[in-house]
Design a protein around this motif. Structure first.
Motif, mmCIF file in Angstrom:
data_model
loop_
_atom_site.group_PDB
_atom_site.id
_atom_site.type_symbol
_atom_site.label_atom_id
_atom_site.label_comp_id
_atom_site.label_asym_id
_atom_site.label_seq_id
_atom_site.Cartn_x
_atom_site.Cartn_y
_atom_site.Cartn_z
ATOM 1 N N MET A 155 0.855 -1.182 0.000
ATOM 2 C CA MET A 155 0.000 0.000 0.000
ATOM 3 C C MET A 155 0.889 1.229 0.000
ATOM 4 S SD MET A 155 -1.451 0.800 3.820
ATOM 5 C CE MET A 155 -1.893 2.469 3.299
ATOM 6 N N ILE A 156 0.315 2.354 -0.402
ATOM 7 C CA ILE A 156 1.026 3.626 -0.332
ATOM 8 C C ILE A 156 0.172 4.615 0.445
ATOM 9 C CG2 ILE A 156 2.351 3.303 -2.453
ATOM 10 C CD1 ILE A 156 0.347 4.995 -3.912
ATOM 11 N N GLY A 157 0.842 5.556 1.089
ATOM 12 C CA GLY A 157 0.151 6.571 1.863
ATOM 13 C C GLY A 157 0.857 7.903 1.749
ATOM 14 N N ARG A 158 0.134 8.967 2.056
ATOM 15 C CA ARG A 158 0.716 10.303 1.969
ATOM 16 C C ARG A 158 0.623 10.997 3.312
ATOM 17 N NH1 ARG A 158 -0.751 15.627 1.265
ATOM 18 N NH2 ARG A 158 -2.969 15.097 1.368
ATOM 19 N N TYR A 159 1.743 11.601 3.709
ATOM 20 C CA TYR A 159 1.770 12.465 4.886
ATOM 21 C C TYR A 159 2.487 13.741 4.490
ATOM 22 C CZ TYR A 159 2.638 14.329 9.526
ATOM 23 O OH TYR A 159 2.674 15.155 10.623
ATOM 24 N N GLU A 160 1.722 14.835 4.523
ATOM 25 C CA GLU A 160 2.230 16.142 4.111
ATOM 26 C C GLU A 160 2.810 16.049 2.697
ATOM 27 O OE1 GLU A 160 4.757 17.585 7.225
ATOM 28 O OE2 GLU A 160 3.065 18.027 8.559
#
Length: 719
Positions: free
Chosen positions: A129-134
């Motif tokens: 999975m991929i995720g975004r933070y800022e």
């Protein structure tokens, strides 16, 4: 059989129970009001969704041109960058990703890009999975590999070992390929590959792509971080499995899409920061707002559903001390109310908490161009959630939708508060109303019972007026009734006094003319006259005798009352009185047989033996008159558990129906006028009744069970 008696208080309490329909009607009214509030909330939600969508219409720069405008989305190839709450620590420990387990995709045989030998699942699979933070994009790979091969320390080649490929279109539109091939577990960077060839030839080290490669018992974990601004929306990841480092034979390549071909790259959807900035101000709107593209993927989100309660219900003011009413309300009333009221849940399960895609009838209709709304239950069925969706248009095409969500907790709280206050007032009305009706019924019932008791005590068992009914000064129907009873009783008393004195007055007034007529007849009989005249004189003398007998009978009852009042009370034996009287009756009535049966030889009662004998005389006189010649008249003294009885029975005609009690009243007789030559005024049994009452006894007359005659019963009860 005892008949149930329903008094005024019970009747009023029964009719006052209809007051309980008031809370039901109030409850229904509040429910109807809640329905209208829900309709209003639904319209408000649709209006909010329309307003947000209006701010996003015809702004194509807010949408990802290559992902949002795609005609189709390929699951596993087109990726979604989930928003994560905290930055990921790059250490190979995937525990930071645990709360996002539901978003990890499984890659296995269906995701094979290259295969050189028969595929075995235990050889190579991974979760990703991929995720975004800022401003950073994070990726995780949990790889299962039965044989991990690291790059040799002195080797310049990076393709004779297990490696991860990353391909993307950078922010300038150029196609870039990277490879991660570590020599051991630890910190890693990516190698930029040479362009213009599909071979794995490193060009330089790319330090912007950072990560950690950690060997595990089942394979290895990879955590990556790269800046969002170094790429566009096209990306691909692929893992190649090599078990022999000498030959570099690649068994399988498994990935999201082929990293060697620019046109095969998948899209990655990163939630739009620009849209999030637009929605940022909506976090104060008491609603959760989503913006999705036409593939139902979430582009931005604002607010939390747990705090989006819709209508804001006024909160009660807190007090330092609890009053007596608050104690009653909290300890007694509210627990009763909430047996059928439902409190809004303080917390519930939100199945869309970290959703990256939305679905539902309202979303589908909005993406078809029609604003819509939908009511649904939360996953634990504790909360009701209302969602409204409105389409977003770009060049007259639906490019996405705005979805606004709220719970009905505010409406339910407002409804409960309204019902609480309403039930308080209704309960007070019911309690005070019922208590008032009960007190009113009690007073009316008490006054009616008092009037009944006065009426009963004003007349004794023989029908004589011995008291009075006081006229009530109250100016109502019961007071008017008491005054009417008082007036009627006074008139009856006067009339009874007149009737009681009439016999003695008539006897006194008629005896003188009777004596004159009698003496005149005596004098006339001394004069010479014919035989015809003598017959007339004899008939006149017979009439005078009968008239004298009538006068004597009329005054007998009055004399008896006076005799009863003057009689001395003494103890006498019933056996002796019955024996003496029966012997006298045998001499007085030789044509009848008199039988005596005594079970209680020593029974003694207080009273007057002379009056008791007179009572027996009256009863026997009736028995002789109605019995046939040579029949038997029986006397019986028998004991009972609670007293004793005297039975005087004779053969002859039976009594008419419903005349047993009336025969004991004054001036009642069932004789036919021609049945006897002696005058009868119906006073015999009445006199017997008066004497029985003087001796605290009760006299009854009835037909014998076999229908052969009549029996008179004199009952005595032990005191």
């Amino acid at each position: 059989m005892k008949k149930w008696r329903i008094g005024l208080r019970i009747q009023l309490l029964f009719f006052s129970s209809f007051l309980f329909t008031i809370p039901y009607l109030g409850y229904q009214y509040v429910w109807e009001l809640e329905t209208y509030l829900r309709i209003g909330q639904e319209q408000t939600m649709v209006g909010t969704a329309r307003a947000v969508a209006t701010a996003l219409h015809e702004r194509p720069k807010l949408f990802d041109l290559q992902s949002s405008f795609m005609s189709d989305v390929r699951p596993g190839t087109d990726l979604y960058a989930h928003s994560i709450d905290f930055p990921i620590q790059l250490d190979g420990d995937t525990s930071d990703w645990d709360e996002y387990q539901a978003f990890k995709l499984n890659y296995a045989e269906q995701n094979l890009l290259e295969i050189q030998q028969t595929y075995l699942p235990q050889s190579l699979t991974f979760k990703h999975m991929i995720g975004r933070y800022e401003s950073f994009l994070y990726a995780v790979f949990e790889v299962s590999d039965d044989n991990l091969v690291f790059r040799a320390r002195n080797s310049l080649r990076i393709d004779r070992n297990d490696y991860l490929q990353v391909a993307m279109i950078d922010n300038k539109g150029d196609f870039k390929r990277y490879v991660i091939a570590p020599m051991q577990s630890g910190w890693v960077n990516a190698y930029l590959l040479k362009s213009g060839t599909q071979r794995i030839q490193p060009d330089r080290l790319e330090t912007k792509i950072q990560g950690y490669w950690q060997q595990t018992l089942t394979g290895y974990n990879i955590e990556l971080r790269l800046p969002v601004d170094m790429m566009s929306n096209k990306i691909a990841f692929a893992i190649t499995d090599i078990d022999d480092p000498q030959t570099g034979f690649a068994k399988y390549t498994l990935g999201t899409s082929d990293p060697a071909k620019k046109e095969s790259l998948g899209t990655v959807l990163i939630p739009s920061p620009d849209i999030e900035n637009i929605l940022k101000g909506l976090k104060y709107s008491n609603a959760r707002v989503w913006v999705i593209d036409k593939h139902m993927r979430v582009l931005a989100k604002s607010g939390e559903i747990q705090s989006s309660s819709g209508v804001k219900a006024p909160s009660a003011k807190k007090r330092n001390t609890e009053s007596w009413w608050q104690y009653i309300e909290n300890q007694w009333l509210l627990p009763i109310y909430y047996t059928f009221l439902i409190k809004p849940p303080a917390d519930f399960i939100d199945d869309l908490d970290n959703a990256y895609a939305l679905e539902g009838k309202d979303v589908e209709e909005a993406l078809d161009g029609t604003p819509s709304s939908l009511w649904r239950l939360s996953a634990d069925k504790k909360a009701v959630i209302l969602s409204a969706a409105h389409p977003i248009y770009i060049d007259e095409q639906v490019m996405g939708a705005v979805v606004v969500e709220q719970t009905t907790n505010g409406i339910r709280t407002l409804r409960n508060q309204a019902l609480e206050q309403q039930f308080h007032f209704i309960l007070a009305v019911i309690v005070l109303g019922t208590l008032s009706l009960f007190l009113l019924a009690s007073r009316i019932s008490w006054r009616i019972r008092k009037l009944r008791n006065e009426a009963e005590s004003a007349i004794d068992s023989s029908g004589k007026i011995v008291g009075e009914i006081k006229a009530s000064p109250t100016n109502d129907e019961i007071g008017d009734l008491s005054r009417t009873f008082n007036n009627v009783l006074s008139k009856l008393d006067q009339y009874n006094s007149y009737l009681e004195n009439m016999a003695s007055r008539l006897s006194h007034e008629l005896r003188t003319p009777v004596a004159i007529v009698s003496s005149s007849l005596d004098n006339l009989s001394l004069e010479p006259h014919s035989s015809d005249n003598q017959a007339y004189i004899d008939r006149a003398r017979e009439g005078i005798k009968r008239l004298s007998k009538i006068l004597t009978n009329m005054s007998e009852a009055t004399r008896l009352e006076q005799a009863i009042q003057r009689s001395d009370i003494e103890q006498f034996s019933l056996e002796e009185v019955l024996t003496g009287c029966s012997e006298g009756y045998r001499l007085a009535y030789p044509s009848r047989q008199f039988l005596l049966e005594v079970e209680l030889q020593k029974q003694v009662i207080p009273g007057s033996p002379e009056l008791f004998a007179q009572m027996l005389d009256k009863i026997v006189a009736n028995a002789v008159e109605f019995s046939p010649v040579d029949s038997a008249i029986k006397f019986a003294l028998k004991g009972k558990s609670d007293g004793f009885e005297i039975h005087i029975s004779n053969q002859g005609p039976t009594l008419p129906e419903n005349m047993q009690k009336e025969l004991l009243d004054s001036m009642i007789s069932i004789r036919k006028e021609q049945s006897s030559e002696q005058p009868h005024l119906g006073l015999g049994l009445y006199i017997a009744k008066m004497i029985a009452l003087f001796h605290h006894a009760e006299i009854n007359i009835d037909n014998q069970i076999d229908g052969s005659g009549v029996v008179v019963t004199i009952s005595f009860k032990f005191s």
